[in-house]
Scaffold this motif. Structure first.
Motif, PDB file in Angstrom:
ATOM      1  N   THR A 411      15.347   2.961   4.423  1.00 26.59           N
ATOM      2  CA  THR A 411      16.773   3.166   4.701  1.00 26.59           C
ATOM      3  C   THR A 411      17.601   2.126   3.955  1.00 26.59           C
ATOM      4  OG1 THR A 411      16.845   1.676   6.612  1.00 26.59           O
ATOM      5  CG2 THR A 411      16.137   3.942   7.012  1.00 26.59           C
ATOM      6  N   ASP A 412      18.917   2.202   4.133  1.00 23.26           N
ATOM      7  CA  ASP A 412      19.811   1.235   3.493  1.00 23.26           C
ATOM      8  C   ASP A 412      19.592  -0.174   4.039  1.00 23.26           C
ATOM      9  OD1 ASP A 412      20.918   3.208   2.002  1.00 23.26           O
ATOM     10  OD2 ASP A 412      22.624   3.549   3.327  1.00 23.26           O
ATOM     11  N   PHE A 413      19.122  -0.259   5.296  1.00 17.40           N
ATOM     12  CA  PHE A 413      18.992  -1.568   5.926  1.00 17.40           C
ATOM     13  C   PHE A 413      17.560  -2.104   5.969  1.00 17.40           C
ATOM     14  CE2 PHE A 413      19.129   1.795   9.123  1.00 17.40           C
ATOM     15  CZ  PHE A 413      17.931   1.606   9.791  1.00 17.40           C
ATOM     16  N   GLY A 414      16.604  -1.385   5.418  1.00 14.68           N
ATOM     17  CA  GLY A 414      15.234  -1.893   5.401  1.00 14.68           C
ATOM     18  C   GLY A 414      14.213  -0.788   5.258  1.00 14.68           C
ATOM     19  N   LEU A 415      12.992  -1.082   5.731  1.00 16.86           N
ATOM     20  CA  LEU A 415      11.930  -0.080   5.646  1.00 16.86           C
ATOM     21  C   LEU A 415      11.079  -0.123   6.909  1.00 16.86           C
ATOM     22  CD1 LEU A 415       9.061  -1.754   4.807  1.00 16.86           C
ATOM     23  CD2 LEU A 415      10.335  -1.965   2.683  1.00 16.86           C
ATOM     24  N   PHE A 416      10.494   1.035   7.266  1.00 19.31           N
ATOM     25  CA  PHE A 416       9.653   1.147   8.449  1.00 19.31           C
ATOM     26  C   PHE A 416       8.189   1.199   8.034  1.00 19.31           C
ATOM     27  CE2 PHE A 416      13.718   2.625  10.008  1.00 19.31           C
ATOM     28  CZ  PHE A 416      13.764   2.102  11.298  1.00 19.31           C
ATOM     29  N   ILE A 417       7.375   0.446   8.769  1.00 20.88           N
ATOM     30  CA  ILE A 417       5.937   0.381   8.499  1.00 20.88           C
ATOM     31  C   ILE A 417       5.193   0.892   9.723  1.00 20.88           C
ATOM     32  CG2 ILE A 417       3.991  -1.139   7.990  1.00 20.88           C
ATOM     33  CD1 ILE A 417       5.916  -2.998   6.579  1.00 20.88           C
ATOM     34  N   SER A 418       4.217   1.756   9.519  1.00 15.32           N
ATOM     35  CA  SER A 418       3.459   2.353  10.615  1.00 15.32           C
ATOM     36  C   SER A 418       2.563   1.320  11.284  1.00 15.32           C
ATOM     37  CB  SER A 418       2.614   3.511  10.082  1.00 15.32           C
ATOM     38  OG  SER A 418       1.791   4.029  11.101  1.00 15.32           O
ATOM     39  N   LEU A 419       2.672   1.247  12.636  1.00 15.11           N
ATOM     40  CA  LEU A 419       1.803   0.371  13.432  1.00 15.11           C
ATOM     41  C   LEU A 419       0.682   1.181  14.073  1.00 15.11           C
ATOM     42  CD1 LEU A 419       4.550  -1.743  15.217  1.00 15.11           C
ATOM     43  CD2 LEU A 419       3.209  -2.401  13.225  1.00 15.11           C
ATOM     44  N   SER A 420       1.037   2.433  14.443  1.00  5.62           N
ATOM     45  CA  SER A 420       0.057   3.362  14.996  1.00  5.62           C
ATOM     46  C   SER A 420       0.545   4.767  14.676  1.00  5.62           C
ATOM     47  CB  SER A 420      -0.076   3.160  16.516  1.00  5.62           C
ATOM     48  OG  SER A 420       1.123   3.531  17.173  1.00  5.62           O
ATOM     49  N   GLU A 421      -0.087   5.757  15.234  1.00  2.00           N
ATOM     50  CA  GLU A 421       0.287   7.143  14.935  1.00  2.00           C
ATOM     51  C   GLU A 421       1.703   7.460  15.399  1.00  2.00           C
ATOM     52  OE1 GLU A 421      -1.298  11.691  15.842  1.00  2.00           O
ATOM     53  OE2 GLU A 421      -2.519   9.957  16.414  1.00  2.00           O
ATOM     54  N   ASP A 422       2.153   6.835  16.520  1.00  2.00           N
ATOM     55  CA  ASP A 422       3.453   7.159  17.102  1.00  2.00           C
ATOM     56  C   ASP A 422       4.480   6.037  16.996  1.00  2.00           C
ATOM     57  OD1 ASP A 422       2.418   9.623  17.924  1.00  2.00           O
ATOM     58  OD2 ASP A 422       1.636   8.747  19.779  1.00  2.00           O
ATOM     59  N   TYR A 445       9.886  -0.899  -2.969  1.00  2.00           N
ATOM     60  CA  TYR A 445       8.858  -0.170  -2.230  1.00  2.00           C
ATOM     61  C   TYR A 445       9.097   1.344  -2.284  1.00  2.00           C
ATOM     62  CZ  TYR A 445       8.101  -4.835  -0.310  1.00  2.00           C
ATOM     63  OH  TYR A 445       7.868  -6.183  -0.170  1.00  2.00           O
ATOM     64  N   SER A 446       8.020   2.087  -2.024  1.00  2.00           N
ATOM     65  CA  SER A 446       8.093   3.548  -1.949  1.00  2.00           C
ATOM     66  C   SER A 446       7.370   4.002  -0.690  1.00  2.00           C
ATOM     67  CB  SER A 446       7.428   4.193  -3.175  1.00  2.00           C
ATOM     68  OG  SER A 446       8.070   3.784  -4.369  1.00  2.00           O
ATOM     69  N   VAL A 447       7.736   5.190  -0.203  1.00  2.00           N
ATOM     70  CA  VAL A 447       7.069   5.760   0.967  1.00  2.00           C
ATOM     71  C   VAL A 447       5.575   5.918   0.667  1.00  2.00           C
ATOM     72  CG1 VAL A 447       6.922   7.788   2.473  1.00  2.00           C
ATOM     73  CG2 VAL A 447       9.156   6.918   1.767  1.00  2.00           C
ATOM     74  N   ASN A 448       4.762   5.585   1.654  1.00  2.00           N
ATOM     75  CA  ASN A 448       3.290   5.633   1.602  1.00  2.00           C
ATOM     76  C   ASN A 448       2.677   4.410   0.923  1.00  2.00           C
ATOM     77  OD1 ASN A 448       2.975   8.100   2.970  1.00  2.00           O
ATOM     78  ND2 ASN A 448       3.331   9.263   1.072  1.00  2.00           N
ATOM     79  N   ASP A 449       3.524   3.450   0.449  1.00  2.00           N
ATOM     80  CA  ASP A 449       2.970   2.183  -0.041  1.00  2.00           C
ATOM     81  C   ASP A 449       2.294   1.449   1.113  1.00  2.00           C
ATOM     82  OD1 ASP A 449       3.887   2.638  -2.547  1.00  2.00           O
ATOM     83  OD2 ASP A 449       5.477   1.123  -2.516  1.00  2.00           O
ATOM     84  N   GLY A 463      11.777  -0.223  22.625  1.00  2.00           N
ATOM     85  CA  GLY A 463      10.778   0.320  21.714  1.00  2.00           C
ATOM     86  C   GLY A 463      10.996  -0.079  20.270  1.00  2.00           C
ATOM     87  N   ARG A 464      11.131  -1.409  20.038  1.00  3.51           N
ATOM     88  CA  ARG A 464      11.384  -1.890  18.677  1.00  3.51           C
ATOM     89  C   ARG A 464      10.459  -3.060  18.350  1.00  3.51           C
ATOM     90  NH1 ARG A 464      17.975  -2.113  19.222  1.00  3.51           N
ATOM     91  NH2 ARG A 464      18.333   0.148  19.300  1.00  3.51           N
ATOM     92  N   VAL A 465       9.984  -3.071  17.109  1.00  3.34           N
ATOM     93  CA  VAL A 465       9.165  -4.172  16.613  1.00  3.34           C
ATOM     94  C   VAL A 465       9.792  -4.688  15.324  1.00  3.34           C
ATOM     95  CG1 VAL A 465       6.910  -4.876  15.740  1.00  3.34           C
ATOM     96  CG2 VAL A 465       7.055  -3.247  17.631  1.00  3.34           C
ATOM     97  N   ARG A 466      10.098  -5.997  15.297  1.00  6.22           N
ATOM     98  CA  ARG A 466      10.657  -6.617  14.090  1.00  6.22           C
ATOM     99  C   ARG A 466       9.538  -7.203  13.254  1.00  6.22           C
ATOM    100  NH1 ARG A 466      13.457 -10.819  13.965  1.00  6.22           N
ATOM    101  NH2 ARG A 466      12.875 -11.691  16.000  1.00  6.22           N
ATOM    102  N   LEU A 467       9.559  -6.869  11.969  1.00  6.19           N
ATOM    103  CA  LEU A 467       8.552  -7.356  11.032  1.00  6.19           C
ATOM    104  C   LEU A 467       9.217  -8.110   9.897  1.00  6.19           C
ATOM    105  CD1 LEU A 467       6.414  -4.084  10.711  1.00  6.19           C
ATOM    106  CD2 LEU A 467       5.975  -6.022  12.238  1.00  6.19           C
ATOM    107  N   GLY A 468       8.447  -8.938   9.225  1.00  5.80           N
ATOM    108  CA  GLY A 468       8.948  -9.672   8.069  1.00  5.80           C
ATOM    109  C   GLY A 468       7.899  -9.734   6.981  1.00  5.80           C
TER     110      GLY A 468
END
Length: 631
Positions: A411-422, A445-449, A463-468
């Motif tokens: 997104t414009d504000f960052g990227l989401f990384i999968s932690l589990s299936e849901d 970055y690109s999707v699926n990286d 239901g939020r997890v902050r990553l760096g």
């Protein structure tokens, strides 16, 4: 009738026939040809007679007999060479068929002697209008009331029969706007002629003019007997998206949609119908302006009055799904009481669509998470009756844990990384690099990286997890104080030039800024006057701001420091061998150095830092603001 010029035509034809007779007598062989000529001439005469007769009755009313009826036209014999046509729409209809039959006599107006198909053009409406026109003109001039029956709806209003067809505009039907004109068809009303054009045959009517005339008298009488809180009868006169207008007997009142039912309704027509007789309560009355606000639901007991005694926050209750919207779904808890399950309270899995979890008329069990009695709002949750899967993450991924997963979206504000299936975690754009200001995560970055990141925090309730990602490396700014202390001088390379100064490379990842006022002891308008990209310069560290990630330097201060050192060395060399001169020179140099430092530190350094910081802030804040805004 024949025109006055017709006798001359007769004489010419008679002379022509006499000559033909003479020729036949002299030439017996031409008898057959003469007879043919005579027949042809007679036919031409009859045709000419009829054509001239038709011309004489154009723009007049005649009587014709119906000889045929088609879908579009009624064919009439008006006693001339050609039949005449009248549009079927000009006749009354019974069950979709014109109210006329073959053999009927009809008075019609002759519009044209002949159309492109050789048929006489007739009009029943115009004939009816001409017959009734005199009485209508008199009624219009004397402002008399006429009575008419609504025949049909047309664009913008109604067709009304007042002896002739007239037009009643939609704006002149009632005292308020009317959207559905269908209920008026077949009704008889008293009307006023407000416009007519005899030449064109147009008549415009108004019912509103009569209603307004009687409204003042009736409304005054009605208002005198009205009081707030009073329950009175009324008739539904019009239904709109925002409410319904009620005829109270000479004055209209409005029931707003919010005052119709304690239940949530989509449209006022769900509760009321046109022409319905109802009882209403006067909620607000403004006699000076003639405005009456009415209520329907106020005649029933308020189901919200005792709501807090029937349910509390945390209670588990059952209800029926009434409707689904983009932001959630409404659940009927009891008669007149509804609650909202917000979209965020449907499921812990944010990827699930509302419609995949619930459907209209589903019976659901929910938990009450908020009650606003004054505003009649109850907040419900479906997901809180389920186990919170995010709580398990605290044990699986404690803060500081390094995780590895695929990029699911950018997104414009960052990227989401999968932690589990849901479940996904968010890397904000500000957490991608210690030193670079990244505008778009998609540039890197690109999707699926598959990427690594550090867990910075877990918000189980939301239901939020902050990553760096930048936390995977040491912050290079932690060693800036030791490597580039204030006052230290360094040989550096110009990396880029901007309007307000120039940047230099301190390390591979850290830049320092030299403001335009610190590039030279002389006043300059453009940094390019004194430096270029790739130039090696000597600069002195002026200030360090770790939080803002800024280091300011000065070429001007470095040059002055070099000049002082050179002056000091020259003075010592010149005064060797004389103790007095040496001491004097030493004292003078010491005094000069001290004075310079005081003046420069107090004036130059303070002013330059202020200007430099202001410029730095102006430039760097643009990028920060843009990034923060996106985030």
């Amino acid at each position: 009738m024949l025109k006055s010029s017709q006798p001359g035509v007769y004489a010419d034809l008679a002379n022509m026939l006499d000559k033909e007779d003479e020729n036949i007598a002299k030439n017996p062989k031409a008898i057959k040809q003469a007879e043919f000529t005579k027949t042809k001439t007679t036919e031409s005469f009859e045709s000419l007679f009829k054509e001239d007769s038709i011309s004489s009755i154009v723009d007049s009313v005649v009587t014709g007999n119906v000889i045929n009826i088609t879908d579009k036209y009624v064919v009439l014999d008006i006693g001339y060479k050609s039949e005449g046509l009248v549009s079927s729409s000009e006749f009354s209809f019974i069950d979709g068929v014109p109210d006329i039959k073959v053999g009927d006599s009809v008075e019609v107006y002759v519009s044209k002697s002949e159309d492109k198909n050789g048929m006489v053009v007739l009009s029943k409406d115009r004939a009816d209008m001409i017959k009734a026109w005199d009485s209508l003109i008199k009624a219009a001039e004397n402002e008399e009331v006429v009575e008419g029956v609504v025949i049909s709806t047309v664009k913008g209003g109604l067709n009304v029969d007042i002896g002739v067809k007239a037009f009643l505009p939609g704006s002149q039907i009632e005292l308020y706007p009317v959207k559905d004109l269908t209920p008026y068809v077949g009704q008889t009303y008293k009307l006023k002629i407000i416009k007519f054009n005899q030449k064109r045959g147009n008549i415009v009517l108004s019912r509103r003019a009569l209603l307004e005339a009687s409204r003042e008298t009736l409304s005054k009488q009605s208002l005198e007997h009205m009081e707030e809180g009073q329950v009175i009868p009324g008739i539904v006169k019009n239904i709109t998206n925002y409410g319904a207008f009620i005829d109270l007997g000479g004055i209209d009142g409005l029931i707003h949609v919010t005052d119709m039912s304690w239940n949530h309704i989509k449209h006022p027509s769900d509760v009321l119908t046109f022409g319905e007789k109802i009882q209403v309560k006067i909620l607000k009355l403004d006699k000076s302006k003639g405005r009456v606000n009415l209520g329907l639901k106020q005649l029933q007991e308020d189901p919200w009055a005792q709501i807090t005694s029937k349910m509390s926050i945390g209670d588990k209750i059952k209800g029926k799904v009434l409707s689904i919207t983009d932001y959630g779904c409404f659940v009927n808890l009891q008669e007149g009481v509804e609650g909202l399950i917000h979209a965020s309270e449907i499921s812990w899995d944010k990827k699930k669509n509302i419609n995949s979890v619930v459907a209209v008329n589903d019976e659901v069990e929910v938990i009450v998470v908020g009650i606003d009695k004054d505003n009649h709002r109850i907040s419900l949750s479906l997901k809180r009756l389920q186990e919170n899967p995010w709580k398990s993450l605290e044990g699986l991924f404690p803060v500081g844990t390094i995780i590895e997963g695929k990029v699911t979206s950018i997104t414009d504000f960052g990227l989401f990384i999968s932690l589990s299936e849901d479940m996904d975690g968010l890397v904000h754009i500000s957490e991608l690099s210690w030193t670079k200001r990244i505008e778009n995560a998609s540039d890197i970055y690109s999707v699926n990286d598959c990427v690594k990141a550090v867990v910075l925090g877990i918000d189980t309730d939301n239901g939020r997890v902050r990553l760096g990602i930048k936390q995977l490396e040491d912050d290079p700014w932690n060693i800036v104080d030791n490597k580039f202390p204030i006052g230290s001088q360094h040989e550096l390379e110009i990396s880029r030039i901007v309007d307000f100064g120039a940047f230099v490379n301190l390390t591979d990842t850290i830049e320092g800024m030299i403001h335009i006022s610190e590039l030279s002891s002389k006043r300059i308008e453009n940094p390019s006057e004194v430096v270029s990209v790739g130039d090696k310069v000597k600069a002195e560290v002026v200030s360090i701001d770790k939080e803002a990630r800024r280091i300011s330097l000065s070429i001007k201060l470095a040059q002055r420091s070099t000049m002082r050192q050179e002056t000091s060395a020259a003075t010592k060399e010149a005064n060797k061998g004389s103790s007095f001169t040496s001491n004097f020179g030493s004292d003078l140099q010491s005094l000069t150095d001290t004075d310079e430092k005081k003046v420069e530190k107090k004036a130059d350094t303070k002013t330059e830092k202020k200007v430099e910081k202001k410029a730095d802030t102006k430039a760097d804040t643009k990028a920060d603001t843009k990034t923060d805004t996106k985030a």
